[in-house]
Design a protein around this motif. Sequence first.
Motif, PDB file in Angstrom:
ATOM      1  N   THR A 101      90.692  67.512  25.687  1.00 18.04           N
ATOM      2  CA  THR A 101      91.186  66.964  26.945  1.00 18.04           C
ATOM      3  C   THR A 101      92.539  66.294  26.749  1.00 18.04           C
ATOM      4  OG1 THR A 101      88.940  66.672  27.778  1.00 18.04           O
ATOM      5  CG2 THR A 101      90.646  65.338  28.815  1.00 18.04           C
ATOM      6  N   SER A 102      92.766  65.721  25.575  1.00 12.91           N
ATOM      7  CA  SER A 102      94.035  65.035  25.320  1.00 12.91           C
ATOM      8  C   SER A 102      95.216  65.970  25.525  1.00 12.91           C
ATOM      9  CB  SER A 102      94.055  64.458  23.904  1.00 12.91           C
ATOM     10  OG  SER A 102      94.069  65.491  22.936  1.00 12.91           O
ATOM     11  N   PRO A 107     102.840  67.342  29.919  1.00 14.03           N
ATOM     12  CA  PRO A 107     103.808  66.864  28.938  1.00 14.03           C
ATOM     13  C   PRO A 107     103.826  65.343  28.773  1.00 14.03           C
ATOM     14  CG  PRO A 107     104.940  67.288  30.980  1.00 14.03           C
ATOM     15  CD  PRO A 107     103.482  67.635  31.211  1.00 14.03           C
ATOM     16  N   ASP A 108     102.814  64.637  29.295  1.00 10.61           N
ATOM     17  CA  ASP A 108     102.766  63.174  29.192  1.00 10.61           C
ATOM     18  C   ASP A 108     102.308  62.787  27.786  1.00 10.61           C
ATOM     19  OD1 ASP A 108     102.087  60.433  29.353  1.00 10.61           O
ATOM     20  OD2 ASP A 108     101.677  60.609  31.493  1.00 10.61           O
ATOM     21  N   ILE A 109     103.257  62.539  26.905  1.00 17.42           N
ATOM     22  CA  ILE A 109     102.971  62.214  25.500  1.00 17.42           C
ATOM     23  C   ILE A 109     102.161  60.918  25.397  1.00 17.42           C
ATOM     24  CG2 ILE A 109     104.013  61.651  23.257  1.00 17.42           C
ATOM     25  CD1 ILE A 109     104.338  64.557  24.110  1.00 17.42           C
ATOM     26  N   GLY A 110     102.451  59.971  26.271  1.00 18.06           N
ATOM     27  CA  GLY A 110     101.716  58.709  26.252  1.00 18.06           C
ATOM     28  C   GLY A 110     100.235  58.895  26.496  1.00 18.06           C
ATOM     29  N   LEU A 111      99.881  59.687  27.499  1.00 15.27           N
ATOM     30  CA  LEU A 111      98.466  59.945  27.772  1.00 15.27           C
ATOM     31  C   LEU A 111      97.828  60.776  26.666  1.00 15.27           C
ATOM     32  CD1 LEU A 111      98.220  60.523  31.635  1.00 15.27           C
ATOM     33  CD2 LEU A 111      97.440  58.558  30.293  1.00 15.27           C
ATOM     34  N   THR A 150      96.017  50.434  25.819  1.00 17.72           N
ATOM     35  CA  THR A 150      95.527  50.943  27.100  1.00 17.72           C
ATOM     36  C   THR A 150      95.941  50.031  28.253  1.00 17.72           C
ATOM     37  OG1 THR A 150      93.641  52.012  26.018  1.00 17.72           O
ATOM     38  CG2 THR A 150      93.453  51.605  28.384  1.00 17.72           C
ATOM     39  N   GLY A 151      95.775  48.734  28.079  1.00 19.27           N
ATOM     40  CA  GLY A 151      96.162  47.791  29.134  1.00 19.27           C
ATOM     41  C   GLY A 151      97.647  47.844  29.439  1.00 19.27           C
ATOM     42  N   ILE A 152      98.466  47.905  28.393  1.00 21.78           N
ATOM     43  CA  ILE A 152      99.922  48.006  28.591  1.00 21.78           C
ATOM     44  C   ILE A 152     100.268  49.311  29.300  1.00 21.78           C
ATOM     45  CG2 ILE A 152     102.127  48.296  27.387  1.00 21.78           C
ATOM     46  CD1 ILE A 152     101.065  46.242  25.315  1.00 21.78           C
ATOM     47  N   ALA A 153      99.621  50.400  28.900  1.00 22.25           N
ATOM     48  CA  ALA A 153      99.866  51.685  29.566  1.00 22.25           C
ATOM     49  C   ALA A 153      99.553  51.590  31.057  1.00 22.25           C
ATOM     50  CB  ALA A 153      99.042  52.790  28.913  1.00 22.25           C
ATOM     51  N   PRO A 163     107.125  55.678  30.721  1.00 25.05           N
ATOM     52  CA  PRO A 163     108.254  56.557  30.407  1.00 25.05           C
ATOM     53  C   PRO A 163     108.013  58.050  30.598  1.00 25.05           C
ATOM     54  CG  PRO A 163     107.360  55.558  28.409  1.00 25.05           C
ATOM     55  CD  PRO A 163     106.633  54.960  29.567  1.00 25.05           C
ATOM     56  N   TRP A 164     106.769  58.478  30.771  1.00 30.01           N
ATOM     57  CA  TRP A 164     106.492  59.909  30.867  1.00 30.01           C
ATOM     58  C   TRP A 164     106.176  60.369  32.279  1.00 30.01           C
ATOM     59  CZ3 TRP A 164     104.488  56.771  26.961  1.00 30.01           C
ATOM     60  CH2 TRP A 164     105.121  56.933  25.731  1.00 30.01           C
ATOM     61  N   GLN A 165     106.388  59.500  33.267  1.00 32.35           N
ATOM     62  CA  GLN A 165     106.083  59.885  34.648  1.00 32.35           C
ATOM     63  C   GLN A 165     107.180  60.747  35.216  1.00 32.35           C
ATOM     64  OE1 GLN A 165     105.193  56.111  36.591  1.00 32.35           O
ATOM     65  NE2 GLN A 165     103.124  56.820  36.934  1.00 32.35           N
TER      66      GLN A 165
END
Length: 165
Positions: A101-102, A107-111, A150-153, A163-165
């Motif tokens: 799932t990851s 292309p959202d590297i953060g997620l 996770t909280g910061i994200a 940054p990946w939005q």
Amino acid sequence: MLGVALVYVGFVLFMNGLMVLGKLSAKHVFPMNLFAGALIVAGAMRTVFVHGGEIITYFYAMQSLLFGFTYLWVGINALGNHEGKGLGWYCLLVSVVAVPTSFTAMPDIGLLILWLMWASLWFMFFLLLGLGKAIEKITGYWTIVNAIVTGIAGYTILVEVWPWQ
């Protein structure tokens, strides 16, 4: 909704990490687990009922339910003073589903990174709870690291600086 859920997941992971480290008892963490679990499950059900019909809707709901159900289970175990072996085996399934799932987050590297972190954490919960491995300390600290990230994200998503939005 993702940002809100991630902020509360950060909170609940932080408290659960402290519980694993022996700093909080189950009675201290059950309200946050039940709240976070109910919030996530309600959000997933809202998504299905409002936007249902497309397979992607159900895929997003599944992603949320993996974790929402975990927090509800932790809360129920804490309320009833139940052992966590069954929860541990459920965590194995979550970790197995979380790895592939990851890569759907691209292309959202953060997620992608978050999903891999969660997969590793849930695998540690499997080892700790399901198999009874003595890894409380490392699991507790890794839970807290996951909580902070996770909280910061979630917060950065809410204030629109992710940054990946």
